[in-house]
Structures are given as structure tokens and as C-alpha cells.
Design a protein around this motif. Structure first.
Motif, PDB file in Angstrom:
ATOM      1  N   LEU A  78      68.495  44.575  20.604  1.00  0.00           N
ATOM      2  CA  LEU A  78      67.572  45.706  20.647  1.00  0.00           C
ATOM      3  C   LEU A  78      66.484  45.462  21.707  1.00  0.00           C
ATOM      4  O   LEU A  78      66.132  46.370  22.471  1.00  0.00           O
ATOM      5  CB  LEU A  78      66.949  45.903  19.258  1.00  0.00           C
ATOM      6  N   ALA A  79      65.981  44.235  21.763  1.00  0.00           N
ATOM      7  CA  ALA A  79      64.968  43.877  22.776  1.00  0.00           C
ATOM      8  C   ALA A  79      65.540  44.103  24.175  1.00  0.00           C
ATOM      9  O   ALA A  79      64.883  44.680  25.048  1.00  0.00           O
ATOM     10  CB  ALA A  79      64.524  42.426  22.599  1.00  0.00           C
ATOM     11  N   ALA A  80      66.782  43.688  24.382  1.00  0.00           N
ATOM     12  CA  ALA A  80      67.413  43.830  25.701  1.00  0.00           C
ATOM     13  C   ALA A  80      67.582  45.309  26.048  1.00  0.00           C
ATOM     14  O   ALA A  80      67.379  45.715  27.206  1.00  0.00           O
ATOM     15  CB  ALA A  80      68.765  43.121  25.704  1.00  0.00           C
ATOM     16  N   ARG A  81      67.923  46.102  25.057  1.00  0.00           N
ATOM     17  CA  ARG A  81      68.130  47.536  25.301  1.00  0.00           C
ATOM     18  C   ARG A  81      66.798  48.222  25.660  1.00  0.00           C
ATOM     19  O   ARG A  81      66.755  49.063  26.556  1.00  0.00           O
ATOM     20  CB  ARG A  81      68.746  48.169  24.047  1.00  0.00           C
ATOM     21  N   ILE A  82      65.747  47.849  24.967  1.00  0.00           N
ATOM     22  CA  ILE A  82      64.438  48.440  25.265  1.00  0.00           C
ATOM     23  C   ILE A  82      63.970  48.001  26.665  1.00  0.00           C
ATOM     24  O   ILE A  82      63.468  48.804  27.450  1.00  0.00           O
ATOM     25  CB  ILE A  82      63.409  48.055  24.165  1.00  0.00           C
TER      26      ILE A  82
END
Ligand SMILES: *Cc1c(COP(=O)(O)O)cnc(C)c1O
Length: 392
Positions: free
Chosen positions: A219-223
């Protein structure tokens, strides 16, 4: 002798003026630490991203007790990109308390979803498991829990209720840097925790800035990807995986934030001590403080009291050099661009909007200033009560 112009007299800074906020004092404290790093980053040509941003992101994740932090351009984008990264949009509903800054609901609408406004507890003016449940529908995908004023609501009850409903929890922690519920930090309960570093927030940059914290690496990478035009990372600067936006954190802001973060615990303790003084000074006063839950570490972004005759009281205080705010004078579901989402009355939010007033609180405020504010407030209240009695 000519009397000074009335308006001029009111805005004149006398030694006992109490400003609502004093950002200068904090800046003076951190400036020596910041100056050399500014020079280095500027002369090296590192303006956006880079080592200063990476260092702050790590410090911020550690501070919040999460494994990742993604620096962003502001707190509104932290909310919007959280929703987008979770795939929440058209056809989905997101529960938000109506007693919040408009950005909470704005992000939901921008994401293409529908905000479902919930009422709040009359004691804390925060969302509860019950008010959340009352706003649930089969289309609810997420709830944005807002730690308004600096207090985290009962996250045991809220997370359990969200879990039972199969609803994701997103935290709007824009006013809650370092706040806790039973020893656990704001931002670490939800799938994401959204922070703003707007200058007036408890941890503030020299302009707009924000961050998302999460312990979900994907999720961090996607944001991060969404915040950088959907770039995949690596060397392919003009290859885009997703349709994103530009919401990156500047190196200069990261330098400011790291320097201020080193002092944030001590500044937060100062706020808590000042709030205690407010609480004892206002004991028995007609001005009512909100309830402080024993499980909460309230970080007092705002010191909110409820008063009768709010507008008259604020005007009297302003004339006496005590500056106040109202957070917020209109509940979100009654703001013109959001009214179309209002599906029922929310009596607690509606009533509170007419009674709340935020008193000055900031780390460099003195005890004498707190006493003065309380004395002026009680005097103003007594005056209004008398005027009201003689009018009726
Ligand atoms: C400040 C704030 C935001 C928005 O943050 P910005 O950095 O100003 O975009 C969102 N929610 C709440 C509760 C806030 O106080």
C-alpha cells in the motif's frame, strides 16, 4: 488629546495580547539546526525527494509506530491517495464524522465516493462506534476516523465495529501528531494514517506538507507511485504504471520537519501541561471543556470549550486582546458543496458548531497567559449572563 482610532486600538499589540498561535517562537528554536542543512540541500540542488525526505519518512514512521511513511504535498492528498490506493471510488460510501475540517469529506468526494456523515459524542465531539454504526449501509467500504483537536477516540470499539462490518479504517490524524489511545500512536490503527504538516499543525512545515503512514508495504508503494505521476520507480522516468498526480514532499520541508520532530515530544508535553492549567483554571466556569478519556493521550492541537453567547464572548475577548478561533462554525454536512450528501439531521454536530470556541494553546505559551485567557473568558461570560438576565 485625540483618541486613537477605535479599530487601531483593538489591533494594537499590547504586552498582554494573547495571540491564537505563535509560530515564530518555534521557528526561532529550530532555525540554527535548519539553516546549515538548507544551505547544503540548496547548493547541492536537491529540492524534491532525496536523502532529507527519506530520512524524515523513516523518522516519522518510527514516531508513529508503523513500518512505512510516504511524504506528500499536504494532508488532503494523504486522505485522497489513501482512498485511491485502496480502490475506493465510484459506487462506494465512506463514513466520516460531520464535525471535522472539510478536507476529510472533500477527499471522499474527490475520490468519486459518497461521504456518509455521522454524528459525534456530545462529550468529546468525536466519532463513536454507535454513531459510526448509525451511518453504515451495505455500500460502506471505509470509515475515516478523525482524531479531532488532538484526541484519539475509543479505537478499541471503533476498530471492532468496523471489523464486524467489513469496513476499512482510515485515520485522519492531521490534528493528532503523537496522540495515543491506550499507548498506541495515532496513525497506527488504520490501514493508513493521514497527517498534515500545514504550518499551524502540531508538527508544521514552512508551507504545505503531509504524509501517509502504514504498515502495509504494498500500500505504501502504491501511494508513493500515485504521488509521483504513477511512476514505477527505478530509472524509467517517463514510464507510468498508474494515473497518478504530483504530491511529493520537498526536501526543504523535510529538513524543517526533522528538526521540529526532534523537539515534538517536549512541545507536546508543554501543550498537555497548558491544557491541565486550563482545566484547573476553568473548574466551575460556565465554559465547558470537552471530556478527556483516561485512555487517551490528547495532544491538544486545539483547546476547545463550549460557551453560551459564543459570538459576543469572542468579540469581547478580541477587544481585550485575547484571540480565539472556531473549529468549525458550520458542520460539514451543512456546508453548501456537501449538503447534497446530508441524509439526516446530526443534532450533536449541529449544536456544537454554534457553541464551540478554540482558546489559544501553543508550546511557547506561558501559564500567566493561560490565567489571563481564563480570567477574561469568565469575566466576559459573567457580563453576558448579566446582560441576558436584565434583558429578560
Ligand atoms: C488540516 C487538516 C486536513 C488537511 O490537511 P492539509 O495539509 O491542510 O491539506 C485534513 N483533516 C483535518 C482534520 C485537518 O485538520
Amino acid at each position: 488629546m485625540r483618541r486613537p482610532h477605535r479599530a487601531m486600538r483593538q489591533t494594537q499589540l499590547t504586552p498582554d495580547t494573547v495571540p491564537f498561535l505563535d509560530l515564530g517562537a518555534a521557528t526561532r528554536e529550530v532555525w540554527p539546526a535548519i539553516e546549515a542543512e538548507f544551505t547544503e540541500a540548496l547548493l547541492a540542488g536537491r529540492y524534491i525527494g532525496g536523502p532529507a525526505v527519506e530520512a524524515f519518512e523513516q523518522q516519522w514512521a518510527d514516531y508513529c509506530g508503523t513500518s512505512h511513511a510516504v511524504g506528500l504535498a499536504n494532508g488532503t492528498d494523504a486522505l485522497l491517495l489513501s482512498l485511491e490506493a485502496l480502490g475506493i471510488g465510484e459506487g462506494d460510501e465512506v463514513v466520516v464524522p460531520s464535525n471535522t475540517f472539510i478536507a476529510t469529506a472533500e477527499a471522499v468526494v474527490r475520490a468519486g465516493a459518497v461521504p456518509r456523515f455521522a454524528d459525534v459524542s456530545p462529550d468529546t465531539l468525536l466519532l463513536t462506534a454507535e454513531t459510526f454504526a448509525a451511518a453504515l449501509t451495505p455500500r460502506t467500504r471505509a470509515v475515516i476516523v478523525v482524531h479531532l483537536y488532538g484526541q484519539v477516540p475509543d479505537m478499541d470499539a471503533l476498530c471492532a465495529a468496523a471489523d464486524r462490518a467489513g469496513v476499512l479504517v482510515i485515520e485522519d490524524a492531521a490534528q493528532a501528531h503523537g496522540a495515543e489511545w491506550r499507548g498506541r500512536r495515532a496513525g497506527s490503527f488504520g490501514v493508513t494514517g493521514c497527517f498534515s504538516f500545514y504550518p499551524g499543525k502540531n508538527l508544521g512545515a514552512f508551507g504545505d506538507a503531509g504524509a501517509v503512514v502504514t504498515s502495509d508495504a504494498a500500500l505504501a508503494a502504491r501511494i508513493r507511485c500515485l504521488a509521483n505521476h504513477g511512476r514505477a520507480g527505478g530509472s524509467a522516468h517517463y514510464e507510468h504504471e498508474l494515473l497518478g498526480t504530483n504530491s511529493r514532499l520537498d526536501a526543504l520541508q523535510a529538513i524543517v520537519l526533522s528538526a521540529k520532530l526532534a523537539r515534538n515530544e517536549s512541545w507536546t508535553e508543554d501543550r498537555i501541561a497548558l491544557a491541565k492549567e486550563y482545566r484547573s483554571n476553568l473548574e466551575g466556569s460556565a465554559a465547558q471543556l470537552l471530556t478527556l478519556a483516561p485512555q487517551a493521550r490528547h495532544v491538544y492541537h486545539l483547546l476547545v470549550v463550549r460557551v453560551p453567547f459564543r459570538e459576543q464572548i469572542r468579540a469581547t475577548l478580541a477587544a481585550r486582546g485575547v484571540h480565539t478561533g472556531v473549529h468549525y462554525p458550520v458542520a460539514c454536512h451543512q456546508q453548501p458543496p456537501l449538503r447534497r450528501f446530508a441524509d439526516r439531521p446530526l443534532p450533536v454536530c449541529e449544536q456544537a458548531a454554534g457553541e464551540i470556541v478554540s482558546l489559544p494553546i501553543y508550546p511557547h505559551m506561558t501559564s500567566a497567559q493561560v490565567e489571563r485567557v481564563c480570567w477574561e473568558l469568565d469575566t466576559a461570560l459573567a457580563g453576558e449572563v448579566l446582560a441576558d438576565a436584565s434583558a429578560s
